[in-house]
Motif scaffolding. Sequence first.
Motif, PDB file in Angstrom:
ATOM      1  N   ALA C  75     -57.544  -6.850  44.956  1.00 52.99           N
ATOM      2  CA  ALA C  75     -57.364  -7.998  45.850  1.00 52.99           C
ATOM      3  C   ALA C  75     -55.881  -8.197  46.163  1.00 52.99           C
ATOM      4  O   ALA C  75     -55.497  -8.393  47.314  1.00 52.99           O
ATOM      5  CB  ALA C  75     -57.952  -9.246  45.215  1.00 52.99           C
ATOM      6  N   ASP C  76     -55.042  -8.093  45.134  1.00 51.47           N
ATOM      7  CA  ASP C  76     -53.600  -8.259  45.326  1.00 51.47           C
ATOM      8  C   ASP C  76     -53.032  -7.210  46.258  1.00 51.47           C
ATOM      9  O   ASP C  76     -52.120  -7.473  47.035  1.00 51.47           O
ATOM     10  CB  ASP C  76     -52.879  -8.160  43.977  1.00 51.47           C
ATOM     11  N   GLN C  78     -54.682  -5.659  48.646  1.00 54.67           N
ATOM     12  CA  GLN C  78     -55.160  -5.818  50.012  1.00 54.67           C
ATOM     13  C   GLN C  78     -54.523  -7.003  50.728  1.00 54.67           C
ATOM     14  O   GLN C  78     -54.218  -6.920  51.910  1.00 54.67           O
ATOM     15  CB  GLN C  78     -56.688  -5.948  50.025  1.00 54.67           C
ATOM     16  N   ASP C  79     -54.323  -8.111  50.022  1.00 58.43           N
ATOM     17  CA  ASP C  79     -53.752  -9.262  50.738  1.00 58.43           C
ATOM     18  C   ASP C  79     -52.223  -9.276  50.717  1.00 58.43           C
ATOM     19  O   ASP C  79     -51.612 -10.176  51.265  1.00 58.43           O
ATOM     20  CB  ASP C  79     -54.341 -10.587  50.230  1.00 58.43           C
ATOM     21  N   GLY C  80     -51.619  -8.278  50.082  1.00 59.27           N
ATOM     22  CA  GLY C  80     -50.163  -8.174  50.146  1.00 59.27           C
ATOM     23  C   GLY C  80     -49.436  -8.952  49.064  1.00 59.27           C
ATOM     24  O   GLY C  80     -48.212  -8.903  48.998  1.00 59.27           O
ATOM     25  N   ALA C  81     -50.176  -9.653  48.202  1.00 60.78           N
ATOM     26  CA  ALA C  81     -49.500 -10.398  47.139  1.00 60.78           C
ATOM     27  C   ALA C  81     -48.787  -9.448  46.176  1.00 60.78           C
ATOM     28  O   ALA C  81     -47.757  -9.797  45.596  1.00 60.78           O
ATOM     29  CB  ALA C  81     -50.516 -11.253  46.385  1.00 60.78           C
ATOM     30  N   ASP C  83     -47.097  -6.804  46.931  1.00 60.79           N
ATOM     31  CA  ASP C  83     -45.740  -6.559  47.458  1.00 60.79           C
ATOM     32  C   ASP C  83     -44.792  -7.657  47.005  1.00 60.79           C
ATOM     33  O   ASP C  83     -43.665  -7.386  46.599  1.00 60.79           O
ATOM     34  CB  ASP C  83     -45.760  -6.550  48.988  1.00 60.79           C
ATOM     35  N   LEU C  84     -45.269  -8.884  47.070  1.00 59.40           N
ATOM     36  CA  LEU C  84     -44.397 -10.007  46.712  1.00 59.40           C
ATOM     37  C   LEU C  84     -44.068  -9.982  45.226  1.00 59.40           C
ATOM     38  O   LEU C  84     -42.930 -10.218  44.833  1.00 59.40           O
ATOM     39  CB  LEU C  84     -45.074 -11.327  47.070  1.00 59.40           C
ATOM     40  N   TRP C  85     -45.074  -9.679  44.417  1.00 57.95           N
ATOM     41  CA  TRP C  85     -44.805  -9.612  42.980  1.00 57.95           C
ATOM     42  C   TRP C  85     -43.801  -8.511  42.685  1.00 57.95           C
ATOM     43  O   TRP C  85     -42.924  -8.653  41.834  1.00 57.95           O
ATOM     44  CB  TRP C  85     -46.092  -9.359  42.196  1.00 57.95           C
ATOM     45  N   SER C 156     -56.016   1.590  44.788  1.00 59.40           N
ATOM     46  CA  SER C 156     -56.093   1.916  46.208  1.00 59.40           C
ATOM     47  C   SER C 156     -57.333   2.739  46.545  1.00 59.40           C
ATOM     48  O   SER C 156     -57.486   3.188  47.667  1.00 59.40           O
ATOM     49  CB  SER C 156     -54.835   2.664  46.637  1.00 59.40           C
ATOM     50  N   VAL C 157     -58.223   2.913  45.583  1.00 59.26           N
ATOM     51  CA  VAL C 157     -59.451   3.674  45.833  1.00 59.26           C
ATOM     52  C   VAL C 157     -60.546   2.697  46.240  1.00 59.26           C
ATOM     53  O   VAL C 157     -60.681   1.627  45.650  1.00 59.26           O
ATOM     54  CB  VAL C 157     -59.870   4.446  44.563  1.00 59.26           C
ATOM     55  N   ALA C 217     -49.452   2.075  43.501  1.00 63.22           N
ATOM     56  CA  ALA C 217     -50.529   1.622  44.383  1.00 63.22           C
ATOM     57  C   ALA C 217     -49.975   0.965  45.635  1.00 63.22           C
ATOM     58  O   ALA C 217     -50.556   1.055  46.718  1.00 63.22           O
ATOM     59  CB  ALA C 217     -51.430   0.641  43.629  1.00 63.22           C
ATOM     60  N   ALA C 218     -48.823   0.310  45.506  1.00 62.46           N
ATOM     61  CA  ALA C 218     -48.275  -0.422  46.646  1.00 62.46           C
ATOM     62  C   ALA C 218     -47.705   0.517  47.707  1.00 62.46           C
ATOM     63  O   ALA C 218     -47.516   0.119  48.850  1.00 62.46           O
ATOM     64  CB  ALA C 218     -47.180  -1.372  46.161  1.00 62.46           C
ATOM     65  N   GLU C 219     -47.416   1.747  47.345  1.00 60.12           N
ATOM     66  CA  GLU C 219     -46.747   2.660  48.285  1.00 60.12           C
ATOM     67  C   GLU C 219     -47.545   2.846  49.566  1.00 60.12           C
ATOM     68  O   GLU C 219     -48.740   2.996  49.534  1.00 60.12           O
ATOM     69  CB  GLU C 219     -46.540   4.019  47.624  1.00 60.12           C
TER      70      GLU C 219
END
Lengths: 255, 191, 219
Positions: C75-76, C78-81, C83-85, C156-157, C217-219
Motif C-alpha cells: 500500500a505504501d 502504491q500511494d507514494g508514502a 517515497d516520503l518515508w 512491487s510484485v 522496491a521504491a526504485e
Amino acid sequence: MLSYLANPLRFMRFSRLAVPICFALGAIMIGWSLYNGLLVVPPDEKQGGDLMRAMFTHVPSAWLCMGLYAALAGASFVWYIWRHELADVAARAIAPIGAGYTALCFITGSIWGQKGWGAGWHNLILGDSRLMSVLVLFFLFLGYIALRAALETRQKAARAAAILAMVGIVNVPIIKVSVDMWQTTTIHQPSSVLSIGNSEPRAEDEGMNPVYLQQLLWGFGGHTLLASAMILMLMRSEVYTQQADRQLALKLEAS
Amino acid sequence: MSDRRLIEGRGLGAVRGERVLFRDVSISAVAGELILLRGANGSGKTTLLRQLAGLSEPQAGDVKRISAHHWIGHTNGLKAHETPRTHLQHWARVWGSDAEVGAVLERLGMTRPANVPCRMLSAGQKRRTALARLLLQPRDLWLLDEPFNALDTEGQSKLAEMIESHRAEGGAVIAALHGAAPVKASREVEL
Amino acid sequence: MTASPLFSAFRSSLSEAWASGAGLLLPLGFFAGTAALVPFTLGSDAELLSRVGPGILWLALALSSMVTLERVFQADLQDGALDLWLQDTGSISLVAAIKTLTHWLVSGFPLVLLTPLIGFMLGVSPDKMVPAMLSYALGGLVFFLWGGVAAALSASVARAGLLIALIALPLYVPALIFGVQVVDAGLESPSFLFLCACTLFALGVAPAAMGAALRLAAE
C-alpha cells in the motif's frame, strides 16, 4: 584470480576452456567412484546392505548443497558491495544447480533410509534432522529462484535476490541447530537407527571403512567439478542472453 | 541572487533491463533557478528526478545533495483514511515543523475539504494536498515530478505563484514537465 | 532520528490498520477458522486433540501471519508514502520495524489473546496455556519480522501472497520448533531461551533487510 576473471571478456575466454575440462574430469571421477562404490566395495550390513551404496551420491551432494548455498550468498555479497555484474550472473546460475543438488541429496537420502527404519521409509525422512535441514535448504533455493523470476527488471531482481540470499545465510546455522534440537527431543528413535540416519561419515568413526571414504572423496571431487561446469555453462548463457537483449533493445528502439 | 549550488549531479546514467534510458547527464541547480526537465514519455525524466532525490540509485555518476529538498512524486503519498489536515499534521510532526497547518491549507485553497477523508477527494484536491507539504517546512530545493498534473487553472496559478515566491526567497526548483509550462523557466534540460 | 517521527510512524500505521477494519479481523477469522477445522480433519478423539492442539495453533499462527503481510508495504509503495518515508526520515529500517511491530500488535497479538479460547476448545491442558500464550507472542513476532522481510522484497510484485509464503516459511522453522518445545516443556526449558534468542536475532537483522528491500522496491 577472481578479480582477473571479473572482466567479462576474460571470463568468457577462461570459461570456454574450463567448461569442457571440468565436465570431462568430473565425469571420470564420478564414474570411478560409482564403479567402485556400486560394484567393487563390500556392502555394509549395519548400514542397510546394498542400499548404503546410495551413499556415494548422497554424501557428496549433501556436502555440495551446503557449499553451494554458501557460494550463492558469497556471490550475492560481492555483488551487493562492489556491484560486480559477473557476481550476480554467478549467483543466478548457482541457484538452480544448488536446488538440483539439494533435491538429489534428499532423494538419495530417502532411498538409503528406506530399509533402515522398519516402520516405513517416510518416517525416516520426517524423523531425520539432517534430511529435514536439506529440505529446508531446498525451499530456501526455491524461494530465491521464485523471487528472481517475479521481479520485472534484471537490476531489481539482482538486488532483491542478493538481500534474500544474505538473510538466508545468516539463518541457515539457526535453522540447522533448531532442526537438530527438534529431532533429539521429539522423535525418540533408538540410537542404532539414528546412526543410519546420521549419514555423513566421519573419518574418525570406527565404523567407517577407508575404502568407502576414498570413493566418497572421488565422488565429492567429481560432483564439485560437474557442478562448476554446469554453473559456468549457465553463466556463459546468461552473459550471451544479456548481450542479445542489449542488441534487441537497441533494435526495437530504432525501428 | 547568489551563486550558491544546491544540488549537483554528474555523469548520471540509467538502465532499465537492458535498455539505456539516458547516459552522462549532468545537472546542477543554483539558488533562484527553475529548471525544467523536458523529454518525451519514457525518456527518463522521472528516473533522473528520483536519482537527484536519492530515491533511485544511479547506474553511473553521482549526486551531491548540498541542501535539503522536498520531493513531490507523481503519486501523492496520501493514505485513504487520512484527511488533508491529518496528513499535513502527520508530516509536520515527522519533520519536527511547527508550521500552521490551517494557514498552509488555506494558501492552496484547501480549507473547505480539509477534514474530508482522502478517498473522497478528487485528483486535483489530492494533488493540492501533496503540494501543501512544500510549505510545511522551508527547504531550499524542490524536486517536483509533473507538479501541474490534475490541477485546475486556479490550482496551476497558485502553484506557479508558490514557485515564484520560493525562487525569490533564494530557493530552487527542478521539475519534470511534459506539457506547456505555466511558469517561466530559467533553464530547460532536454533528455 | 528522534522518537517523535517514530511515534508518528506508529500512530499513522496504527490508524491505517484500524481504518481497514476487515484487514484486522481477517487473520483472527483465519486463525479461529483453521483451528476450528482441526477436529473435523483429525476426529473428535479428545486425547489426540489435546496432544496435537498446541502444534495446530502454531501452524494456524504461522499461516495467518501471512494473510495480511502482503499489504503492509505494498500500500505504501502504491500511494507514494514510501517515497516520503525514504526521503524524510533518517532510517527506513526503523520505520519498517515500527510498521511491522504495529502490524503484529494489531493482527498478531489478538491471536495470542484468542489462544485460551481455542486451546480450551481443543482440550489443551490449562497449565500449558501460559507458556503457550507467551511463546505464541514471541514466535508471532518472529513470524511477522521475517514475513515482513519477504513482504518488503516482493512489495512491487502484483500477486505476492504465494511468493511471500515461499520465501518466509523456511525462515519460520527455528521459531516454530522452539515454540512447540516451549509449549511442551514449559518456560524453564532451554527452548524458551532459544526462542527468546530467535526473537532478538530477528529484531536485530530483519529491520535492516526490510530497509534495504524497501529502498529497492521504491526504485
